[in-house]
Each structure stands twice: as C-alpha cells, then as structure tokens.
Design a protein around this motif. Structure first.
Motif, PDB file in Angstrom:
ATOM      1  N   LEU A 153      23.566  -0.129  19.871  1.00 26.89           N
ATOM      2  CA  LEU A 153      23.229  -1.413  19.480  1.00 26.89           C
ATOM      3  C   LEU A 153      21.846  -1.345  20.100  1.00 26.89           C
ATOM      4  O   LEU A 153      20.811  -2.118  19.069  1.00 26.89           O
ATOM      5  N   LEU A 154      21.245  -0.980  21.175  1.00 31.51           N
ATOM      6  CA  LEU A 154      20.021  -1.427  21.375  1.00 31.51           C
ATOM      7  C   LEU A 154      19.007  -0.665  20.464  1.00 31.51           C
ATOM      8  O   LEU A 154      18.014  -1.099  19.945  1.00 31.51           O
ATOM      9  N   GLY A 155      19.316   0.697  20.110  1.00 25.90           N
ATOM     10  CA  GLY A 155      18.612   1.272  19.019  1.00 25.90           C
ATOM     11  C   GLY A 155      18.348   0.588  17.937  1.00 25.90           C
ATOM     12  O   GLY A 155      17.334   0.369  17.223  1.00 25.90           O
ATOM     13  N   ARG A 156      19.582   0.086  17.406  1.00 28.51           N
ATOM     14  CA  ARG A 156      19.538  -0.630  15.913  1.00 28.51           C
ATOM     15  C   ARG A 156      18.556  -1.888  16.153  1.00 28.51           C
ATOM     16  O   ARG A 156      17.986  -2.451  15.352  1.00 28.51           O
ATOM     17  N   GLU A 157      18.891  -2.674  17.211  1.00 24.76           N
ATOM     18  CA  GLU A 157      18.088  -3.821  17.498  1.00 24.76           C
ATOM     19  C   GLU A 157      16.512  -3.522  17.616  1.00 24.76           C
ATOM     20  O   GLU A 157      16.045  -4.469  16.921  1.00 24.76           O
ATOM     21  N   LEU A 158      16.169  -2.524  18.420  1.00 24.73           N
ATOM     22  CA  LEU A 158      14.721  -2.414  18.364  1.00 24.73           C
ATOM     23  C   LEU A 158      14.224  -1.749  17.090  1.00 24.73           C
ATOM     24  O   LEU A 158      12.973  -1.868  16.716  1.00 24.73           O
ATOM     25  N   GLU A 159      15.075  -1.048  16.186  1.00 20.58           N
ATOM     26  CA  GLU A 159      14.619  -0.474  15.193  1.00 20.58           C
ATOM     27  C   GLU A 159      14.295  -1.467  13.962  1.00 20.58           C
ATOM     28  O   GLU A 159      13.273  -1.380  13.406  1.00 20.58           O
ATOM     29  N   ARG A 160      15.083  -2.523  13.662  1.00 21.23           N
ATOM     30  CA  ARG A 160      14.981  -3.347  12.787  1.00 21.23           C
ATOM     31  C   ARG A 160      14.235  -4.598  12.899  1.00 21.23           C
ATOM     32  O   ARG A 160      14.106  -5.514  11.981  1.00 21.23           O
ATOM     33  N   HIS A 161      14.066  -5.083  14.117  1.00 21.18           N
ATOM     34  CA  HIS A 161      13.412  -6.284  14.392  1.00 21.18           C
ATOM     35  C   HIS A 161      14.004  -7.559  13.704  1.00 21.18           C
ATOM     36  O   HIS A 161      13.231  -8.273  13.187  1.00 21.18           O
ATOM     37  N   ARG A 162      15.337  -7.479  13.918  1.00 24.21           N
ATOM     38  CA  ARG A 162      16.011  -8.852  13.436  1.00 24.21           C
ATOM     39  C   ARG A 162      15.819  -9.976  13.978  1.00 24.21           C
ATOM     40  O   ARG A 162      15.676  -9.809  15.320  1.00 24.21           O
ATOM     41  N   PRO A 163      16.159 -11.256  13.415  1.00 25.33           N
ATOM     42  CA  PRO A 163      16.326 -12.429  14.170  1.00 25.33           C
ATOM     43  C   PRO A 163      17.072 -12.509  15.174  1.00 25.33           C
ATOM     44  O   PRO A 163      18.104 -11.868  15.126  1.00 25.33           O
ATOM     45  N   GLY A 164      16.568 -13.121  16.376  1.00 23.73           N
ATOM     46  CA  GLY A 164      17.298 -13.307  17.373  1.00 23.73           C
ATOM     47  C   GLY A 164      17.222 -11.879  18.468  1.00 23.73           C
ATOM     48  O   GLY A 164      18.117 -11.767  19.667  1.00 23.73           O
ATOM     49  N   ALA A 165      16.401 -10.999  18.247  1.00 21.53           N
ATOM     50  CA  ALA A 165      16.331  -9.670  19.041  1.00 21.53           C
ATOM     51  C   ALA A 165      15.719 -10.427  20.365  1.00 21.53           C
ATOM     52  O   ALA A 165      16.013  -9.469  21.438  1.00 21.53           O
ATOM     53  N   GLY A 166      14.794 -11.059  20.393  1.00 22.90           N
ATOM     54  CA  GLY A 166      14.322 -11.717  21.691  1.00 22.90           C
ATOM     55  C   GLY A 166      15.515 -11.885  22.679  1.00 22.90           C
ATOM     56  O   GLY A 166      15.279 -11.876  23.729  1.00 22.90           O
TER      57      GLY A 166
END
Length: 312
Positions: A153-166
């Motif tokens: 999940l971390l890898g995907r969040e950091l790769e795609r920069h989607r809304p709410g990643a912060g």
C-alpha cells in the motif's frame, strides 16, 4: 489498549518522516545516529546495509528494516569496505540529488522508502527497550501478511500521488511500525516480552491492566481475571515481567500520567482520575518519588523539549 499498542504510543511523538529514493549505479550513503527509530523498506532492487558495530545485511525487494534505537548505518549498492564507508555521502545529499541515474533499462535500480519515527525515550516501555539494534524482516510468502500488505500500500500511495496521500502515508507509516514490532515478536526466539505475551497467565493479566489501568485493581481481582490463584499469578507474572503485578501497575500508571502531562493541557486532577489516583496530591507524591520532579515541572520541561524537537 494492549501492551504493544501502549508501548508504542508511550514513546511516539509527532509524525514520521520519510523519503522515497530511487538510485542506480555506484552509490554509498551514511545515516547518522538518530534520537528516534529509523526504517527502510526496499520497494525494488537490492542493496546492503551496514549498521555501526554490526554485521552487513543484504536487503531485497519487500524487505523491511527497523533500527529502533536510531543506530547509525551505511547503505550501499554492494558490500561496503572501509574506503567506501569513508566516501559515503550524507543521506540528505542522496535524497536531494537522487544519486547516480539508473540505467535506462532499469537494471540495477534500487527504490527505497527511508524514514524516521520520532520517539520520546525518557520513559520508554521495556518492550521497546528490548528490541535489538536492527530488526530485519525479509519478504516471505509464508510470513507477516499484514506487513507485506502495508508495504504494498505504501508503494502504491507514493507512486501515484493520489488525493489524500498526505493523510494516508503517515497513517500507513504508523501501521508499518506496529507490524514491524509485531513481526519481531512473532519471530523472537528469546526475550522477556515475547515470552511474557506468549504466556497465557501473564498475557491475560497484562491485557487487563492495560485495558483499564485506572480500575481499582488488587492481586485478588487480577488473579481472577487471569483465571489462576493469587500465588500463581504473582509467581508467573514476576518471573516473566520482572516485577510484581501491582508494582508494574504503579509504574505504568505513572508513565501514563507522564504522557498525559506531555501531550495534553488537562489539569492534574483530570490526569489523576485517568490513571487511577484518587486525588492530585496522591498522584503528585507518587510522581515525584518515581521521576524526581513534580508533575508541573515535568510538564514544563516536556513542553520545552517538544519545542526544541520541532525546531530541528
């Protein structure tokens, strides 16, 4: 709350920081000792980690490493000899420049998530203090599915920069810490706390104390909760935890009080009720005996320490 949750919550302050780094070619970086806990997760490729005073560890895809005591270390593309270690660049420089570019075909590229947890070590739970200098958790299909899931999940969040990643990334990093500590406990072959939490009597008593530390516990009531006689509870709990049940409860209540004084503006009377003391005077007396200072002075010093940490 349970023991592991409380042990982590007692020392965690602020939010974790992290950098996603992609490097290739020849590289070697050093991370200085840190007053907290460091971690690395390899998302792609492989590298070597050399902790100060320790043996090198090879890290592959999906591997996670926790350095719970902030041990200084070197990370490199391969085995790092003394000359390479001397040439190691500070990690901040590596993260800022992304180091040497990877080959166009992607071969030899290493992608990592590297970061730190801020910890208040002034009153660390012994479970956290017992963690080794380095916890290496290789990626295995037959072990730690939650940890592998969090890394994915971390890898995907950091790769795609989607809304709410912060919000998602710091929350996933907090989960990562829990899963790394839990995984270490599952694999530990020795140690006080893996043994204590693996013992049904001690574990039941610890769960009860941590779930409601303000309750009017007695040895009799706690023994009934654990389903054993009072002598059996006293013998097994003391042997595994290192102190009798009521002594542990007193110690934990005062540590909770210290955390509340550090993290909230609640008046002393409220703190006293939350940790099982009938009056502010009773808490102040016990607190001063344990910490060597009054609750008011402790709160002022903790506030000054937070300010200094936020400035760094």
């Amino acid at each position: 709350m349970d023991v592991v949750s409380d042990a982590i919550s007692a020392v965690r302050i602020g939010q974790p920081s992290s950098d996603r780094v992609r490097v290739g070619g020849r590289w070697c970086t050093r991370l200085a000792p840190y007053d907290g806990a460091g971690f690395h997760v390899v998302l792609e490729g492989s590298c070597w980690l050399l902790p100060d005073g320790g043996s090198p560890v090879v890290l592959g895809p999906g591997h996670a490493v926790l350095l719970p005591h902030g041990t200084g270390h070197v990370i490199a593309d391969g085995p790092a000899d003394a000359a390479a270690v001397k040439r190691a660049v500070p990690f901040e420089q590596l993260a800022g420049t992304m180091a040497a570019p990877a080959p166009e075909d992607g071969s030899g590229a290493v992608e990592m998530l590297c970061g730190k947890y801020r910890l208040d070590r002034s009153r660390s739970h012994p479970l956290m203090a017992e963690l080794p200098e380095l916890v290496h958790l290789p990626s295995r299909e037959d072990a730690h599915p939650e940890l592998r899931g969090a890394i994915g999940l971390l890898g995907r969040e950091l790769e795609r920069h989607r809304p709410g990643a912060g919000v998602a990334v710091p929350s996933l990093l907090d989960l990562l810490l829990v899963y790394m500590v839990r995984s270490w406990m599952e694999e530990a072959r020795s140690g006080t706390w893996p043994a204590a939490l693996g013992d049904p009597v001690a574990a039941a008593a610890l769960r009860a104390l941590h779930s409601d530390p303000a309750a009017p516990w007695t040895n009799e009531r706690l023994a009934a909760e654990a389903g054993v006689s009072r002598p059996t509870l006293a013998r097994r709990f003391t042997a595994l935890v290192g102190r009798p049940p009521m002594a542990y409860l007193t110690w934990w209540r005062l540590n909770l009080a210290a955390a509340l004084l550090r993290d909230t503006a609640d008046p002393l009377s409220t703190v006293a009720r939350q940790v099982g003391y009938g009056t502010p005077y009773a808490l102040s007396h016990a607190f001063s005996r344990e910490f060597g200072t009054t609750p008011g002075r402790y709160r002022a010093q903790a506030g000054a320490g937070r300010g200094a940490s936020s400035d760094r």
